[in-house]
Design a protein around this motif. Structure first.
Motif, short mmCIF file in Angstrom:
data_model
loop_
_atom_site.label_atom_id
_atom_site.label_comp_id
_atom_site.label_asym_id
_atom_site.label_seq_id
_atom_site.Cartn_x
_atom_site.Cartn_y
_atom_site.Cartn_z
N GLY A 282 0.81 -1.22 0.00
CA GLY A 282 0.00 0.00 0.00
C GLY A 282 0.84 1.26 0.00
N ARG A 283 1.88 1.29 0.84
CA ARG A 283 2.75 2.47 0.89
C ARG A 283 3.57 2.61 -0.39
NH1 ARG A 283 3.80 5.09 5.66
NH2 ARG A 283 2.63 4.35 7.47
N ALA A 284 3.98 1.48 -0.96
CA ALA A 284 4.75 1.53 -2.20
C ALA A 284 3.92 2.14 -3.33
CB ALA A 284 5.22 0.13 -2.57
N VAL A 285 2.70 1.67 -3.49
CA VAL A 285 1.83 2.19 -4.54
C VAL A 285 1.52 3.66 -4.29
CG1 VAL A 285 -0.47 2.00 -5.56
CG2 VAL A 285 0.84 -0.07 -5.07
N SER A 286 1.30 4.02 -3.03
CA SER A 286 0.98 5.42 -2.71
C SER A 286 2.16 6.33 -3.00
CB SER A 286 0.58 5.53 -1.24
OG SER A 286 -0.59 4.80 -0.97
N SER A 287 3.38 5.88 -2.71
CA SER A 287 4.57 6.69 -2.98
C SER A 287 4.74 6.94 -4.47
CB SER A 287 5.81 6.01 -2.41
OG SER A 287 5.78 5.96 -1.01
N VAL A 288 4.60 5.88 -5.25
CA VAL A 288 4.72 6.03 -6.71
C VAL A 288 3.60 6.92 -7.24
CG1 VAL A 288 4.72 4.80 -8.90
CG2 VAL A 288 5.91 3.82 -6.94
N GLY A 289 2.39 6.73 -6.72
CA GLY A 289 1.27 7.55 -7.16
C GLY A 289 1.45 9.02 -6.81
N ALA A 290 1.99 9.29 -5.61
CA ALA A 290 2.24 10.68 -5.21
C ALA A 290 3.26 11.33 -6.15
CB ALA A 290 2.74 10.73 -3.77
N GLY A 291 4.31 10.58 -6.49
CA GLY A 291 5.30 11.12 -7.42
C GLY A 291 4.70 11.41 -8.79
N GLN A 292 3.83 10.51 -9.26
CA GLN A 292 3.18 10.73 -10.55
C GLN A 292 2.25 11.93 -10.51
OE1 GLN A 292 3.55 8.86 -13.51
NE2 GLN A 292 5.31 8.02 -12.43
N LEU A 293 1.54 12.11 -9.39
CA LEU A 293 0.60 13.23 -9.26
C LEU A 293 1.34 14.56 -9.26
CD1 LEU A 293 -2.38 13.99 -8.78
CD2 LEU A 293 -1.92 13.87 -6.32
N ILE A 294 2.41 14.66 -8.47
CA ILE A 294 3.20 15.89 -8.46
C ILE A 294 3.88 16.11 -9.81
CG2 ILE A 294 5.20 17.01 -7.42
CD1 ILE A 294 2.77 17.05 -5.64
N GLY A 295 4.35 15.03 -10.41
CA GLY A 295 4.99 15.15 -11.72
C GLY A 295 4.06 15.71 -12.78
N LEU A 296 2.79 15.31 -12.74
CA LEU A 296 1.82 15.84 -13.69
C LEU A 296 1.64 17.34 -13.50
CD1 LEU A 296 -0.36 15.50 -15.85
CD2 LEU A 296 -1.97 14.90 -14.02
N GLY A 297 1.50 17.77 -12.26
CA GLY A 297 1.36 19.20 -11.99
C GLY A 297 2.58 20.00 -12.43
N LEU A 298 3.78 19.49 -12.15
CA LEU A 298 5.00 20.18 -12.55
C LEU A 298 5.14 20.22 -14.08
CD1 LEU A 298 7.52 18.73 -9.93
CD2 LEU A 298 6.51 21.03 -9.96
N HIS A 299 4.71 19.16 -14.73
CA HIS A 299 4.76 19.12 -16.19
C HIS A 299 3.90 20.23 -16.80
CE1 HIS A 299 5.58 16.68 -19.87
NE2 HIS A 299 4.50 17.32 -20.31
N LEU A 300 2.70 20.40 -16.27
CA LEU A 300 1.81 21.45 -16.78
C LEU A 300 2.36 22.84 -16.48
CD1 LEU A 300 -1.65 19.91 -15.81
CD2 LEU A 300 -0.56 19.94 -18.06
N LEU A 301 2.96 23.01 -15.30
CA LEU A 301 3.55 24.31 -14.97
C LEU A 301 4.72 24.64 -15.89
CD1 LEU A 301 3.49 24.23 -11.05
CD2 LEU A 301 2.09 25.65 -12.58
#
Length: 345
Positions: free
Chosen positions: A144-163
């Protein structure tokens, strides 16, 4: 009779010795046979041939990758390779920054390099996501923590990509020269076409269900993981910087590939082409974003730099993809094998 018994005993001893030799883990040849399996070698050779054939025939019939490399400026090609190589330590930073637990940075870099091989057999970025999740689980982090960590990185990465995309688009509009009144308009049109292409792929029911089934687990728990990371602002900052550096190193690699083909574009124009092309490639369910990235990046690069979409822009994009997709296949396989031997994935 005695002779017969002796022969049987001798045969038994010989069989036991053969079995002992086969079971001896210290035998270098035996270790090599176990480590280098024919199926793996076939996969590596097939991946390399697949990549070369794709760029030799699949993209355009008049694009010869050998000629592109031979006629390109070797200095700029080398810089493109170095910039692409720098993206792997940056990706490790962007990955570990969203994991509160302490992990080996060297192995994390190997995991990102292994992703260059894995993504050839997995659509979009899902191969790298699965590999990073497996890496965390083998490091002792709960699923659960592994999937959440990868998902958090993907979520922040999407926002930074758009910025970043918004930032470089603004630079293009600011730097626009009066002699090219349609330059910014062409860029926006290209961005709209790329977005329409991604939206069209997502409009197909089977593609949409396929993506949602794999991305939903990443979103679940990501916000909770981000709240945990706020207790480690230094580590979170490393993750954000790493995410930004990944985009900038790869955009730099594309810029150097364009320069290697003899053009002199603005970095902001090339960065916009890379960011849009990469976004489209992530939405198109093909290994390593093939076809989607080449088409979108060449179209936007032509709009932002004025290069011919069928000549200069496409040649530069193909050279860039040779550097970032085909060249890392063998190092990626070696990294994957190393992690497997150390039971890190």
């Amino acid at each position: 009779m005695t002779t017969g018994i002796s022969e049987i005993q001798e045969t038994g001893r010989t069989d036991q010795a053969d079995q002992a030799d086969q079971a001896d883990p210290a035998d270098p040849a035996d270790r090599t046979r176990r480590r280098i399996r024919p199926g793996v070698l076939i996969t590596v050779v097939g991946a390399v041939v697949f990549g070369c054939l794709l760029y030799a025939q699949g993209t355009r019939a008049d694009v010869d990758p050998v000629r592109l490399v031979r006629e390109a400026d070797p200095g700029w090609v080398l810089l493109s390779v170095l910039a692409a190589a720098a993206s792997y330590p940056a990706a490790a930073m962007g990955f570990l920054g969203f994991v509160p637990e302490r992990l080996c940075f060297g192995r994390a870099v190997l995991a990102q390099l292994a992703g260059a091989f894995v993504k050839l057999v997995a659509p979009g970025g899902l191969g790298g996501i699965a590999l990073n999740t497996r890496f965390l689980q083998r490091a002792g982090i709960t699923p659960g923590r592994a999937v959440s960590s990868v998902g958090a990185g993907q979520l922040i990465g999407l926002g930074l990509h758009l910025l970043q995309l918004a930032f470089f688009l603004s630079l293009i509009n600011v730097d626009q020269v009066p002699q090219e009144p349609s330059h910014g308009t062409a860029t926006l049109v290209a961005a709209g076409l790329a977005a329409a292409l991604a939206g069209g792929a997502l409009a197909v029911p089977c593609v949409r269900r396929w993506l949602l089934a794999r991305l939903r687990p990443l979103a679940e728990g990501s916000l909770t993981r981000l709240r945990d990371l706020l207790r480690h602002p230094g580590r979170l900052a490393v993750g954000v910087v790493g995410q930004l550096l990944v985009s900038m190193t790869l955009a730099t690699s594309l810029y150097c590939a364009v320069r290697a083909e003899g053009s002199h574009p603005r970095f902001a124009a090339v960065a916009v082409a890379f960011l849009i092309g990469n976004a489209v490639g992530s939405a198109v369910p093909t290994p390593a974003g093939l076809i989607g990235i080449e088409t979108a990046t060449a179209a936007v690069l032509s709009a932002t730099t004025g290069l011919g979409a069928a000549t200069g822009a496409l040649h530069a994009v193909v050279l860039f993809r040779l550097v970032t997709v085909v060249l890392p296949v063998l190092p990626g396989w070696l990294a994957l094998s190393t992690l497997q031997r150390h039971k890190a994935i």
